[in-house]
Design a protein around this motif. Sequence first.
Motif, PDB file in Angstrom:
ATOM      1  N   HIS A   1       0.868  -1.181   0.000  1.00  0.00           N
ATOM      2  CA  HIS A   1       0.000   0.000   0.000  1.00  0.00           C
ATOM      3  C   HIS A   1       0.903   1.228   0.000  1.00  0.00           C
ATOM      4  CE1 HIS A   1      -3.119   2.844   1.368  1.00  0.00           C
ATOM      5  NE2 HIS A   1      -4.006   1.901   1.058  1.00  0.00           N
ATOM      6  N   PRO A   2       0.489   2.314  -0.658  1.00  0.00           N
ATOM      7  CA  PRO A   2       1.300   3.529  -0.619  1.00  0.00           C
ATOM      8  C   PRO A   2       1.481   4.080   0.788  1.00  0.00           C
ATOM      9  CG  PRO A   2      -0.353   3.661  -2.358  1.00  0.00           C
ATOM     10  CD  PRO A   2      -0.674   2.441  -1.548  1.00  0.00           C
ATOM     11  N   ASN A   3       0.502   3.845   1.646  1.00  0.00           N
ATOM     12  CA  ASN A   3       0.565   4.335   3.024  1.00  0.00           C
ATOM     13  C   ASN A   3      -0.133   3.329   3.934  1.00  0.00           C
ATOM     14  OD1 ASN A   3       0.654   5.706   5.415  1.00  0.00           O
ATOM     15  ND2 ASN A   3      -0.438   7.522   4.701  1.00  0.00           N
ATOM     16  N   PRO A   4       0.578   2.287   4.374  1.00  0.00           N
ATOM     17  CA  PRO A   4      -0.073   1.246   5.174  1.00  0.00           C
ATOM     18  C   PRO A   4      -0.785   1.750   6.419  1.00  0.00           C
ATOM     19  CG  PRO A   4       2.071   0.494   4.434  1.00  0.00           C
ATOM     20  CD  PRO A   4       1.978   1.950   4.070  1.00  0.00           C
ATOM     21  N   SER A   5      -0.354   2.882   6.962  1.00  0.00           N
ATOM     22  CA  SER A   5      -0.966   3.387   8.195  1.00  0.00           C
ATOM     23  C   SER A   5      -2.419   3.807   8.002  1.00  0.00           C
ATOM     24  CB  SER A   5      -0.158   4.571   8.750  1.00  0.00           C
ATOM     25  OG  SER A   5      -0.240   5.684   7.869  1.00  0.00           O
ATOM     26  N   VAL A   6      -2.824   4.052   6.745  1.00  0.00           N
ATOM     27  CA  VAL A   6      -4.216   4.430   6.497  1.00  0.00           C
ATOM     28  C   VAL A   6      -4.984   3.345   5.743  1.00  0.00           C
ATOM     29  CG1 VAL A   6      -3.648   6.887   6.512  1.00  0.00           C
ATOM     30  CG2 VAL A   6      -3.723   5.657   4.326  1.00  0.00           C
ATOM     31  N   ALA A   7      -4.330   2.218   5.459  1.00  0.00           N
ATOM     32  CA  ALA A   7      -5.017   1.117   4.786  1.00  0.00           C
ATOM     33  C   ALA A   7      -6.174   0.641   5.655  1.00  0.00           C
ATOM     34  CB  ALA A   7      -4.051  -0.027   4.516  1.00  0.00           C
ATOM     35  N   LYS A   8      -7.263   0.267   5.028  1.00  0.00           N
ATOM     36  CA  LYS A   8      -8.463  -0.101   5.785  1.00  0.00           C
ATOM     37  C   LYS A   8      -8.467  -1.558   6.226  1.00  0.00           C
ATOM     38  CE  LYS A   8     -11.329   3.503   3.747  1.00  0.00           C
ATOM     39  NZ  LYS A   8     -12.558   3.841   2.993  1.00  0.00           N
ATOM     40  N   SER A   9      -7.459  -2.318   5.806  1.00  0.00           N
ATOM     41  CA  SER A   9      -7.362  -3.714   6.218  1.00  0.00           C
ATOM     42  C   SER A   9      -5.906  -4.162   6.163  1.00  0.00           C
ATOM     43  CB  SER A   9      -8.222  -4.590   5.291  1.00  0.00           C
ATOM     44  OG  SER A   9      -8.140  -5.946   5.641  1.00  0.00           O
ATOM     45  N   ASP A  10      -5.438  -4.797   7.219  1.00  0.00           N
ATOM     46  CA  ASP A  10      -4.107  -5.423   7.292  1.00  0.00           C
ATOM     47  C   ASP A  10      -2.938  -4.451   7.159  1.00  0.00           C
ATOM     48  OD1 ASP A  10      -5.262  -7.849   7.714  1.00  0.00           O
ATOM     49  OD2 ASP A  10      -4.538  -8.802   5.884  1.00  0.00           O
ATOM     50  N   GLY A  11      -3.152  -3.200   7.485  1.00  0.00           N
ATOM     51  CA  GLY A  11      -2.063  -2.231   7.372  1.00  0.00           C
ATOM     52  C   GLY A  11      -0.865  -2.566   8.245  1.00  0.00           C
ATOM     53  N   ALA A  12      -1.095  -3.260   9.360  1.00  0.00           N
ATOM     54  CA  ALA A  12      -0.023  -3.520  10.326  1.00  0.00           C
ATOM     55  C   ALA A  12       1.057  -4.454   9.796  1.00  0.00           C
ATOM     56  CB  ALA A  12      -0.617  -4.097  11.613  1.00  0.00           C
ATOM     57  N   ASN A  13       0.757  -5.242   8.781  1.00  0.00           N
ATOM     58  CA  ASN A  13       1.776  -6.174   8.274  1.00  0.00           C
ATOM     59  C   ASN A  13       2.101  -5.956   6.795  1.00  0.00           C
ATOM     60  OD1 ASN A  13      -1.039  -7.695   8.644  1.00  0.00           O
ATOM     61  ND2 ASN A  13      -0.141  -8.450   6.735  1.00  0.00           N
ATOM     62  N   MET A  14       1.662  -4.826   6.232  1.00  0.00           N
ATOM     63  CA  MET A  14       1.903  -4.554   4.808  1.00  0.00           C
ATOM     64  C   MET A  14       3.314  -4.045   4.537  1.00  0.00           C
ATOM     65  SD  MET A  14      -1.424  -2.641   3.281  1.00  0.00           S
ATOM     66  CE  MET A  14      -2.896  -3.518   2.784  1.00  0.00           C
ATOM     67  N   LEU A  15       3.726  -4.219   3.288  1.00  0.00           N
ATOM     68  CA  LEU A  15       4.974  -3.647   2.801  1.00  0.00           C
ATOM     69  C   LEU A  15       4.678  -2.283   2.176  1.00  0.00           C
ATOM     70  CD1 LEU A  15       8.021  -4.027   2.063  1.00  0.00           C
ATOM     71  CD2 LEU A  15       7.228  -4.937  -0.132  1.00  0.00           C
TER      72      LEU A  15
END
Length: 266
Positions: free
Chosen positions: A233-247
């Motif tokens: 994701h371009p910005n995992p901190s604002v992803a609506k799902s699974d942001g905590a483990n994204m690249l």
Amino acid sequence: MITYKDLTKGPNFFLMAGPCAIEDEDTPLFIAERVVEITSRLGIPYIFKGSYRKANRSRVDSFTGIGDEKALRILRRVREAFDVPVVTDIHETREAEMAAEYVDILQIPAFLCRQTDLIAAAARTGKIVNIKKGQFLSASGMEHAAHKVTECGNEQVILTERGNSFGYSDLIVDFTNIPAMRSTGFPVVMDVTHSLQRPNQASGVTGGKPALIETIAKAAVAVGADGLFFETHPNPSVAKSDGANMLPLDLFEGLLERLTRLRMAL
């Protein structure tokens, strides 16, 4: 566009990557455009990943999607715009035929890998079926899951490792699972980012250990994984799902360059 036969034909691993969920129209296209640029240069066969709906949520108020048909149309738009195959997960038998109209690969979630009717419904569409190994299952058990597809006359199976439950709120990867599943004759993928989840947190929001993404990915390449799976994701901190483990997307190019060099050295 790559086909099932292409997945293990080239010298490099193949890649499944994209956002966890289709959360809007622009983000998937932005991610796909960037990853296509990188993979084309590195000679990595690429499959875009995105869930049109998230059914396995920790809390009742967790984000589940923007609407099935709207999200599926976005997946088809990615497919057509970038000429790449697309994978999405399904959760009930009735979804198989619907999703198959828009995507190339139907994915069986890890918690559902023993659901015979679901796997058979996916197989009967004629699409490639990617079955994620359950967190509770041994590698040897996945041969039976794969045979549920082939018994329907569909030989297009991918098996995906995503870690095993370790205690109540962690996962551990046994890398012997990759060669064990490869012995079935089907391509095997390492789901790097989901294997770094920390489920069952007190907050009801799944945590993660993204600092270990490169470690897990390198180990998977070293033991012979045919493909790698990342959520990005371009910005995992604002992803609506699974942001905590994204690249983070801006780290993807450097990582894929290093992984490609490792693959070519083996």
